[in-house]
Design an enzyme around this catalytic site. Structure first.
Site, mmCIF file in Angstrom:
data_model
loop_
_atom_site.group_PDB
_atom_site.id
_atom_site.type_symbol
_atom_site.label_atom_id
_atom_site.label_comp_id
_atom_site.label_asym_id
_atom_site.label_seq_id
_atom_site.Cartn_x
_atom_site.Cartn_y
_atom_site.Cartn_z
ATOM 1 N NE ARG A 81 -3.366 -2.747 0.350
ATOM 2 C CZ ARG A 81 -2.896 -4.069 -0.072
ATOM 3 N NH1 ARG A 81 -1.639 -4.047 -0.631
ATOM 4 N NH2 ARG A 81 -3.551 -5.032 0.111
ATOM 5 C CB SER A 82 4.366 2.107 -0.747
ATOM 6 O OG SER A 82 4.655 1.104 -2.001
ATOM 7 C CB SER B 52 0.369 -0.639 -8.393
ATOM 8 O OG SER B 52 0.986 -1.727 -8.010
ATOM 9 C CB ALA C 132 -1.932 -8.966 -14.718
ATOM 10 C CG HIS D 155 -4.343 -3.360 -9.187
ATOM 11 N ND1 HIS D 155 -2.950 -3.118 -9.443
ATOM 12 C CD2 HIS D 155 -4.554 -3.698 -7.968
ATOM 13 C CE1 HIS D 155 -2.742 -3.029 -8.252
ATOM 14 N NE2 HIS D 155 -3.328 -3.332 -7.110
ATOM 15 N NE ARG D 156 -9.840 -7.188 -15.117
ATOM 16 C CZ ARG D 156 -9.983 -8.241 -14.217
ATOM 17 N NH1 ARG D 156 -11.053 -8.210 -13.154
ATOM 18 N NH2 ARG D 156 -9.171 -9.288 -13.968
ATOM 19 C CB ALA D 157 -12.064 -0.815 -11.397
ATOM 20 N NE ARG E 221 -5.020 -2.948 -16.357
ATOM 21 C CZ ARG E 221 -5.214 -4.023 -15.234
ATOM 22 N NH1 ARG E 221 -4.514 -4.076 -13.959
ATOM 23 N NH2 ARG E 221 -5.978 -4.916 -15.616
ATOM 24 C CG ASP F 95 1.301 -4.281 -10.401
ATOM 25 O OD1 ASP F 95 1.922 -4.917 -9.440
ATOM 26 O OD2 ASP F 95 0.531 -3.632 -10.335
#
Length: 204
Positions: free
Chosen positions: A5-6, A9, A27, A43-45, A47, A77
């Protein structure tokens, strides 16, 4: 590179969007449970819809060779999941030689045309893990990070969502990280002193 959570990505995705190139997201995650499924969906939402997607949970080198191009920015990622799955494959997934896969991936990264952004976790700054498998993953990932830096890859360390460090050597990365951590610690002590004194606006 960064901790959980830094913002690493999101930073990688922002730089890919700013590259001006066609973007392909590589992925590496295998869906193993509901939590991972939710993370992948998040993550998909996030991009852009026009980005390409390649799933490479084990055969990362092959994906890099197939999709790297001069007009393309690849976002891998992440290395951490990929390496963990090689060393400790989930049930039903055939084992792969992690050492050979790592060597092939480094070779593919060195020869890749275009622009490649690799996301990875820093998992070696905490206590030494008590179990052998986790120690193996931590050691292998640390060596892989060092190999990337030795190959001349610039490294951006993400600390929180706003602080980043740019480095081209392990020594530079560690030196700058030490400085940032010192400043954070110093600011935290100042905030505590200010709060104890009843200051309505503590230093942060």
């Amino acid at each position: 590179i960064g901790g959980a959570r830094s913002g690493k990505s999101a930073l990688a995705e922002r730089r890919a969007a700013e590259s001006g190139l066609r973007v392909v997201y590589v992925a590496t995650a295998l869906v193993q449970d509901a939590e991972m499924e939710r993370r992948i969906a998040h993550h998909r939402a996030r991009r852009p819809a026009d980005w390409g997607l390649v799933e490479a949970p084990l055969q990362l080198a092959a994906a890099l060779r197939a999709h790297a191009a001069r007009d393309t920015c690849l976002v891998v990622d992440c290395l951490t999941l990929w390496l963990s799955q090689l060393i400790c494959p989930p049930a039903g997934v055939a084992a792969v030689d992690a050492g050979r896969a790592t060597a092939l991936t480094l070779q593919a990264l060195r020869s890749a045309p275009g622009y490649v952004i690799v996301v990875s976790n820093e998992i070696g700054l905490g206590v030494v893990p008590t179990d052998a498998v986790t120690r193996r993953v931590v050691d292998a990932l640390g060596r892989l990070h060092q190999d990337l830096i030795r190959a001349g890859w610039p490294v951006t360390a993400s600390i929180g969502s706003v602080t980043t460090i740019e480095a081209t050597s392990t020594e530079s990365l560690l030196r700058q990280a030490d400085h940032v951590l010192y400043e954070v610690k110093k600011s935290g002590k100042a905030a505590v002193r200010s709060a104890e004194a009843g200051d309505a606006h503590p230093v942060t």
